[in-house]
Design an enzyme around this catalytic site. Structure first.
Site, mmCIF file in Angstrom:
data_model
loop_
_atom_site.group_PDB
_atom_site.id
_atom_site.type_symbol
_atom_site.label_atom_id
_atom_site.label_comp_id
_atom_site.label_asym_id
_atom_site.label_seq_id
_atom_site.Cartn_x
_atom_site.Cartn_y
_atom_site.Cartn_z
ATOM 1 N N THR A 28 14.563 -17.837 7.922
ATOM 2 C CA THR A 28 13.137 -17.802 8.254
ATOM 3 C C THR A 28 12.777 -16.485 8.936
ATOM 4 O O THR A 28 13.596 -15.917 9.651
ATOM 5 C CB THR A 28 12.797 -18.956 9.227
ATOM 6 O OG1 THR A 28 13.189 -20.184 8.633
ATOM 7 C CG2 THR A 28 11.315 -19.001 9.538
ATOM 8 N N SER A 30 9.949 -12.748 9.033
ATOM 9 C CA SER A 30 9.311 -11.719 8.221
ATOM 10 C C SER A 30 10.315 -10.937 7.386
ATOM 11 O O SER A 30 10.003 -10.533 6.253
ATOM 12 C CB SER A 30 8.507 -10.770 9.121
ATOM 13 O OG SER A 30 9.339 -10.189 10.112
ATOM 14 N N THR A 31 11.514 -10.713 7.913
ATOM 15 C CA THR A 31 12.530 -10.009 7.126
ATOM 16 C C THR A 31 12.997 -10.880 5.977
ATOM 17 O O THR A 31 13.212 -10.395 4.852
ATOM 18 C CB THR A 31 13.718 -9.598 8.012
ATOM 19 O OG1 THR A 31 13.237 -8.887 9.154
ATOM 20 C CG2 THR A 31 14.681 -8.691 7.251
ATOM 21 N N ASP A 85 19.771 -14.683 6.560
ATOM 22 C CA ASP A 85 18.751 -14.897 7.585
ATOM 23 C C ASP A 85 18.666 -13.659 8.467
ATOM 24 O O ASP A 85 19.558 -12.810 8.460
ATOM 25 C CB ASP A 85 19.106 -16.128 8.435
ATOM 26 C CG ASP A 85 17.907 -16.711 9.176
ATOM 27 O OD1 ASP A 85 16.802 -16.134 9.085
ATOM 28 O OD2 ASP A 85 18.081 -17.750 9.846
ATOM 29 N N GLY A 99 15.487 -17.545 16.819
ATOM 30 C CA GLY A 99 14.530 -18.569 17.183
ATOM 31 C C GLY A 99 13.155 -18.045 17.530
ATOM 32 O O GLY A 99 12.290 -18.813 17.961
ATOM 33 N N GLY A 100 12.942 -16.733 17.331
ATOM 34 C CA GLY A 100 11.610 -16.193 17.567
ATOM 35 C C GLY A 100 10.551 -16.849 16.709
ATOM 36 O O GLY A 100 9.381 -16.929 17.091
ATOM 37 N N GLU A 107 17.878 -23.582 11.287
ATOM 38 C CA GLU A 107 18.697 -22.428 10.912
ATOM 39 C C GLU A 107 20.174 -22.699 11.186
ATOM 40 O O GLU A 107 21.038 -22.349 10.381
ATOM 41 C CB GLU A 107 18.217 -21.187 11.661
ATOM 42 C CG GLU A 107 16.884 -20.667 11.143
ATOM 43 C CD GLU A 107 16.264 -19.582 12.009
ATOM 44 O OE1 GLU A 107 15.302 -18.948 11.537
ATOM 45 O OE2 GLU A 107 16.729 -19.377 13.149
ATOM 46 N N LYS A 125 17.411 -4.220 16.329
ATOM 47 C CA LYS A 125 17.925 -5.528 16.730
ATOM 48 C C LYS A 125 19.373 -5.469 17.225
ATOM 49 O O LYS A 125 19.875 -6.447 17.780
ATOM 50 C CB LYS A 125 17.827 -6.508 15.558
ATOM 51 C CG LYS A 125 16.434 -6.651 14.962
ATOM 52 C CD LYS A 125 15.421 -7.162 15.969
ATOM 53 C CE LYS A 125 14.009 -7.203 15.410
ATOM 54 N NZ LYS A 125 13.858 -8.106 14.285
#
EC number: 5.3.1.6
Length: 223
Positions: A28, A30-31, A85, A99-100, A107, A125
């Site tokens: 999950t 945007s990436t 992910d 978990g953002g 997940e 990151k």
């Protein structure tokens, strides 16, 4: 390249890790959205075929289905070769904070099915010690104040993420001010606290591969 371009770069790079003919685990964020779009284009071009995907959130499920990719329930598979992910943070050992997007519990469920976790992220990151990004913790609502006090004893400041309800009906505490030197021990401890559904430290389910987007291209880290 800007951050959006880096996300697209690693999203495309992750296609090299997709096993043809096998169900894929999809995370999950945007990436991951960029990865799903790139995967759909590759399927449409006839360059790869997969029987479907197991998704970690309603958001990703909708995006996969919008591209005509079949989404399977986790109960329909006994294992996955690969789970793709993102991460909010990743360290030099493949341990992550996630978990953002409030999907951390699902997940972890999908990651637990997978033989290989492929993390896709931009170079911002990568950290030396986890904790700069506020740690998400999915909780049972009635335990919020009690858990905030426990995190305070560890030096953290926990705040409820306003207006957020997870796909499981839980709430999210975001904990600031932590330096997580031993992610595995931390995850094991916090997961035992009454009221915690899942803590957003991914140590038991760490990445084996990280595709890190940088200005000079994609760096592949293996752990």
């Amino acid at each position: 390249m800007n951050q959006d371009q880096l996300k697209q770069l690693v999203g495309r790079a992750a296609l090299d890790h997709v096993p043809a003919g096998q169900v894929l685990g999809v995370g999950t964020g945007s990436t991951v959205d960029c990865f799903i779009d790139a995967l759909a284009a590759r399927i449409a071009a006839g360059a790869i075929a997969i029987p479907g995907a197991v998704s970690s959130s309603e958001r990703s499920t909708q995006r996969l289905r919008s591209h005509g990719i079949q989404v399977l329930d986790a109960s329909e598979v006994t294992g996955l070769a690969v789970y793709v992910d993102g991460a909010d943070e990743i360290d030099g050992r493949g341990f992550m904070i996630k978990g953002g997007g409030a999907a951390l519990t699902r997940e972890k469920i999908v990651a637990d099915l997978a033989e290989t976790f492929v993390c896709i992220a931009d170079e911002s990151k990568l950290v030396k010690t986890l904790g700069r990004f506020p740690l998400p913790v999915e909780i049972i609502p009635m335990a919020a104040a009690q858990l905030a006090r426990r995190f305070a004893r560890l030096g953290g400041e926990a705040r409820l993420r306003e207006g957020v309800v997870t796909d499981n009906g839980g709430h999210i505490l975001d904990v600031r001010g932590l330096a997580i030197d031993d992610p595995l021990a931390f995850e094991t401890e916090v997961n035992q606290w009454p009221g915690v559904v899942t803590v957003g430290v991914f140590a038991r389910h760490r990445a084996q591969v990280c595709l890190l987007g940088a200005a000079d291209g994609v760096k592949t880290l293996r752990f």
